[in-house]
Enzyme design. Structure first.
Site, mmCIF file in Angstrom:
data_model
loop_
_atom_site.group_PDB
_atom_site.id
_atom_site.type_symbol
_atom_site.label_atom_id
_atom_site.label_comp_id
_atom_site.label_asym_id
_atom_site.label_seq_id
_atom_site.Cartn_x
_atom_site.Cartn_y
_atom_site.Cartn_z
ATOM 1 N N ILE A 1 -33.979 10.174 37.771
ATOM 2 C CA ILE A 1 -34.309 11.267 36.835
ATOM 3 C C ILE A 1 -35.826 11.446 36.745
ATOM 4 O O ILE A 1 -36.339 12.578 36.777
ATOM 5 C CB ILE A 1 -33.684 10.997 35.448
ATOM 6 C CG1 ILE A 1 -32.157 10.961 35.568
ATOM 7 C CG2 ILE A 1 -34.122 12.064 34.448
ATOM 8 C CD1 ILE A 1 -31.423 10.479 34.321
ATOM 9 N N ASP B 1 -44.352 2.667 36.565
ATOM 10 C CA ASP B 1 -43.035 2.062 36.826
ATOM 11 C C ASP B 1 -43.281 0.641 37.307
ATOM 12 O O ASP B 1 -44.334 0.363 37.899
ATOM 13 C CB ASP B 1 -42.274 2.881 37.902
ATOM 14 C CG ASP B 1 -40.776 2.563 37.916
ATOM 15 O OD1 ASP B 1 -40.413 1.377 37.821
ATOM 16 O OD2 ASP B 1 -39.973 3.503 38.020
ATOM 17 N N THR C 1 -35.551 11.489 26.875
ATOM 18 C CA THR C 1 -34.155 11.823 27.215
ATOM 19 C C THR C 1 -33.438 10.569 27.723
ATOM 20 O O THR C 1 -32.340 10.680 28.271
ATOM 21 C CB THR C 1 -34.080 12.905 28.315
ATOM 22 O OG1 THR C 1 -34.847 12.459 29.440
ATOM 23 C CG2 THR C 1 -34.580 14.246 27.843
ATOM 24 N N ARG D 1 -33.160 6.643 26.330
ATOM 25 C CA ARG D 1 -32.400 5.907 25.321
ATOM 26 C C ARG D 1 -33.223 5.876 24.042
ATOM 27 O O ARG D 1 -34.436 5.672 24.093
ATOM 28 C CB ARG D 1 -32.110 4.463 25.771
ATOM 29 C CG ARG D 1 -30.977 4.331 26.763
ATOM 30 C CD ARG D 1 -29.611 4.612 26.138
ATOM 31 N NE ARG D 1 -28.545 4.521 27.117
ATOM 32 C CZ ARG D 1 -28.095 5.541 27.852
ATOM 33 N NH1 ARG D 1 -28.611 6.737 27.704
ATOM 34 N NH2 ARG D 1 -27.113 5.368 28.708
ATOM 35 N N ASP E 1 -33.769 13.875 23.038
ATOM 36 C CA ASP E 1 -32.337 14.079 23.290
ATOM 37 C C ASP E 1 -31.553 12.838 22.864
ATOM 38 O O ASP E 1 -30.335 12.863 22.806
ATOM 39 C CB ASP E 1 -32.120 14.349 24.787
ATOM 40 C CG ASP E 1 -30.704 14.816 25.100
ATOM 41 O OD1 ASP E 1 -30.177 15.650 24.329
ATOM 42 O OD2 ASP E 1 -30.120 14.342 26.099
ATOM 43 N N GLU F 1 -28.190 7.036 17.143
ATOM 44 C CA GLU F 1 -27.152 7.819 17.804
ATOM 45 C C GLU F 1 -25.739 7.240 17.678
ATOM 46 O O GLU F 1 -24.796 7.938 17.390
ATOM 47 C CB GLU F 1 -27.486 7.880 19.290
ATOM 48 C CG GLU F 1 -27.206 9.166 19.940
ATOM 49 C CD GLU F 1 -27.736 9.115 21.362
ATOM 50 O OE1 GLU F 1 -26.971 9.449 22.240
ATOM 51 O OE2 GLU F 1 -28.889 8.719 21.569
ATOM 52 N N HIS G 1 -27.981 14.415 22.697
ATOM 53 C CA HIS G 1 -27.650 13.729 23.948
ATOM 54 C C HIS G 1 -26.902 14.664 24.904
ATOM 55 O O HIS G 1 -25.799 14.360 25.358
ATOM 56 C CB HIS G 1 -26.829 12.458 23.681
ATOM 57 C CG HIS G 1 -26.980 11.440 24.772
ATOM 58 N ND1 HIS G 1 -26.944 10.095 24.549
ATOM 59 C CD2 HIS G 1 -27.181 11.573 26.111
ATOM 60 C CE1 HIS G 1 -27.098 9.449 25.689
ATOM 61 N NE2 HIS G 1 -27.251 10.333 26.657
HETATM 62 P P1 NAD Z 1 -32.841 4.793 37.533
HETATM 63 O O1 NAD Z 1 -32.293 3.397 37.503
HETATM 64 O O2 NAD Z 1 -32.684 5.603 38.772
HETATM 65 O O3 NAD Z 1 -34.428 4.725 37.213
HETATM 66 C C1 NAD Z 1 -34.974 3.949 36.196
HETATM 67 C C2 NAD Z 1 -36.409 3.633 36.584
HETATM 68 O O4 NAD Z 1 -37.023 2.944 35.489
HETATM 69 C C3 NAD Z 1 -36.517 2.728 37.812
HETATM 70 O O5 NAD Z 1 -37.428 3.270 38.742
HETATM 71 C C4 NAD Z 1 -37.034 1.420 37.233
HETATM 72 O O6 NAD Z 1 -37.870 0.688 38.133
HETATM 73 C C5 NAD Z 1 -37.822 1.925 36.048
HETATM 74 N N1 NAD Z 1 -38.156 0.878 35.097
HETATM 75 C C6 NAD Z 1 -37.474 -0.267 34.833
HETATM 76 N N2 NAD Z 1 -38.145 -0.993 33.937
HETATM 77 C C7 NAD Z 1 -39.270 -0.313 33.632
HETATM 78 C C8 NAD Z 1 -40.368 -0.580 32.780
HETATM 79 N N3 NAD Z 1 -40.448 -1.692 32.047
HETATM 80 N N4 NAD Z 1 -41.343 0.341 32.719
HETATM 81 C C9 NAD Z 1 -41.286 1.480 33.452
HETATM 82 N N5 NAD Z 1 -40.277 1.773 34.291
HETATM 83 C C10 NAD Z 1 -39.288 0.879 34.378
HETATM 84 O O7 NAD Z 1 -32.241 5.513 36.281
HETATM 85 P P2 NAD Z 1 -32.051 7.095 36.069
HETATM 86 O O8 NAD Z 1 -30.747 7.519 36.652
HETATM 87 O O9 NAD Z 1 -33.289 7.798 36.472
HETATM 88 O O10 NAD Z 1 -31.865 7.146 34.482
HETATM 89 C C11 NAD Z 1 -32.954 6.866 33.606
HETATM 90 C C12 NAD Z 1 -32.414 6.788 32.195
HETATM 91 O O11 NAD Z 1 -31.968 8.084 31.778
HETATM 92 C C13 NAD Z 1 -31.148 5.933 32.072
HETATM 93 O O12 NAD Z 1 -31.473 4.591 31.894
HETATM 94 C C14 NAD Z 1 -30.455 6.506 30.882
HETATM 95 O O13 NAD Z 1 -30.875 5.759 29.759
HETATM 96 C C15 NAD Z 1 -30.992 7.919 30.779
HETATM 97 N N6 NAD Z 1 -29.959 8.968 30.914
HETATM 98 C C16 NAD Z 1 -29.902 9.924 29.957
HETATM 99 C C17 NAD Z 1 -28.971 10.951 30.055
HETATM 100 C C18 NAD Z 1 -28.891 12.044 29.016
HETATM 101 O O14 NAD Z 1 -27.899 12.782 28.984
HETATM 102 N N7 NAD Z 1 -29.894 12.212 28.175
HETATM 103 C C19 NAD Z 1 -28.088 10.984 31.141
HETATM 104 C C20 NAD Z 1 -28.187 9.990 32.111
HETATM 105 C C21 NAD Z 1 -29.129 8.971 31.998
#
Ligand code: NAD
Length: 331
Positions: A156, A175, A232, A234, A258, A263, A295
C-alpha cells in the site's frame, strides 16, 4: 465443503456468491453474528469458518471451533492479530488469509483523506448544502512540489508513493526494509528526517510492538507546523490523546483517519451518550480539520472481488491439500 461465513454484510454476500459460481464443491452459509466465543458453536456441521479482521479468535473461540471439528479458518483480510495462532496450530486448524487484494484501493483512499482534510471538502460540502457559498475557513495548500513522507513502503505504501509522485510531490520514505522498486523516485531517510521535512505524512506500516504509538507527542513535535497526517493502517499506530494535543497546538493543517484506536469497541455502533462522551474518536471529530472515515479504505468493487476470489482459492487449496503462500504459518 461447507463454510460458515461470519459477520456477513450484503456486499460480502454479493461478491462471494458471484465468485462461488465457479466453485461447485463449496457451499456457504451466511450469518450476521461476528465470530467470538459466544457464536463459535454455530459452526456445528461445517468444515470451515470465514471471519473478518476484528473477530475475537482467541483461545476460547478456537477451542470451541476444534470441538466442532473445524479444520480451516479463512480470514477474508490481511490482518490476523486477533487469531491465537499457537492454539490454532495445537488443534491443527489451518489459518489462511488474503495478504493483498487491492493496495491501490487503500492508497487512493489515503490520498482522498489527505486532499479532503487539506481542502476542507467535508466543511465545504456542508456549507454549500446550507446555502453558504463563502470561502471562509476553506483555504488549503498545493501538494504540487511539496514533500510526501511515507512510513512503510510495502504494497500500500508503494502505491501511495506512486500516487504522490503523480501529484508532482517529492517523495521520501521510512521503512525498516527498503523497497528496491521505488528507489528511482523515492528517497529513504531516517524517521526523524521524514517527520521534520514532510508536508504530508501517510502511515502504511503494520501494527506491531515496534510501531505501536509511532505517532505520539514526541514524534508530533518533530513534524513541520501545518503538516497533513493520514492514517489508513491501524488505529494504534497513533496515540490518540497525543494527536488531540497536537491538534490543539495547531500542528496540523489536516488530519485524515480511516482507522482509530477505539474501532473494535464499536464506539459508533453503540451510540450511547456515555460511550460517546468518553470517546477520544468523538473528541477528534469535534475539530474542523479532522476527517474520519469508518475503515473503508479497502472498500472498492475490485478489492471485494479480489478478496472473494483469494478466499475461495484458499478453501480449494485446503481441500486439495496444496501448500499456499496465504497460510498464516508461513508468514
Ligand atoms: P505490507 O506488509 O505490504 O507493508 C508493510 C510495510 O511496513 C513493509 O514494507 C514493512 O517493512 C514496513 N514496516 C514494518 N515495520 C516497520 C516500522 N517499524 N517502521 C516502518 N515501516 C515498517 O502491508 P500492506 O499490504 O502495505 O498494508 C499496510 C497496512 O495497511 C496493513 O498492516 C494494514 O494495517 C493496513 N490496511 C488497511 C486497510 C484499510 O481498509 N484501511 C486495508 C488493508 C490494509
Amino acid at each position: 465443503m461447507r463454510i460458515l461465513f461470519y459477520e456477513t454484510k450484503s456486499y460480502d454476500k454479493e461478491s462471494f456468491e458471484n465468485t462461488l459460481r465457479s466453485c461447485p464443491d463449496i457451499a456457504i452459509e451466511y450469518v450476521k453474528s461476528d465470530l467470538d466465543p459466544r457464536t463459535a458453536a454455530l459452526a456445528e456441521g461445517f468444515d470451515a469458518v470465514c471471519a473478518f479482521v476484528n473477530s475475537d479468535i482467541g483461545t476460547q473461540t478456537l477451542e470451541i471451533l476444534h470441538q466442532k471439528n473445524i479444520g480451516l479458518l479463512l480470514m477474508r483480510c490481511a490482518g490476523f492479530n486477533n487469531v491465537d495462532l499457537d492454539t490454532a496450530a495445537k488443534y491443527n486448524i489451518r489459518v489462511m488469509r488474503v495478504p493483498g487484494y487491492s493496495p491501490e484501493a487503500v492508497a487512493e483512499h489515503a490520498m482522498a483523506l489527505a486532499l479532503a482534510s487539506n481542502r476542507r471538502l467535508h466543511k465545504a460540502y456542508i456549507k454549500v448544502r446550507e446555502n453558504d457559498f463563502s470561502l471562509n475557513g476553506l483555504m488549503g495548500f498545493n501538494f504540487y512540489q511539496k514533500t510526501a513522507g511515507i512510513i512503510g513502503t510495502g504494497k500500500i505504501g508503494a502505491a501511495m508513493c506512486r500516487i504522490c509522485q503523480g501529484f508532482g510531490m517529492k517523495v521520501i520514505a521510512y521503512d525498516v526494509y527498503q523497497n528496491e522498486s521505488l528507489k528511482s523516485f523515492v528517497e529513504y531517510v531516517p524517521l526523524d528526517q521524514l517527520l521534520s521535512e514532510s508536508d504530508v505524512i501517510s502511515l502504511h506500516c503494520p501494527l506491531m510492538d515496534s510501531t505501536y504509538h509511532i505517532i505520539n507527542l514526541d514524534t508530533i513535535r518533530k513534524m513541520k507546523n501545518g503538516v497533513v497526517l493520514v492514517n489508513t493502517s491501524r488505529g494504534a499506530l497513533v496515540k490518540t490523546d497525543d494527536l488531540i494535543e497536537g491538534i490543539r497546538m495547531h500542528k496540523f493543517a489536516g488530519v485524515g483517519l480511516d482507522v482509530y484506536e477505539e474501532e473494535s469497541n464499536n464506539v459508533f455502533e453503540d451510540r450511547s451518550e456515555e460511550i460517546l462522551e468518553h470517546s477520544t474518536t468523538a473528541r477528534l471529530l469535534s475539530f474542523p480539520n479532522v476527517v474520519i472515515t469508518s475503515h473503508q479504505g479497502f472498500f472498492t468493487r475490485e478489492a471485494l472481488e479480489a478478496i472473494a476470489a483469494t478466499t475461495l482459492q484458499n478453501a480449494v487449496d485446503y481441500m486439495t491439500g496444496n501448500k499456499s503462500d496465504n497460510d498464516v504459518r508461513n508468514v
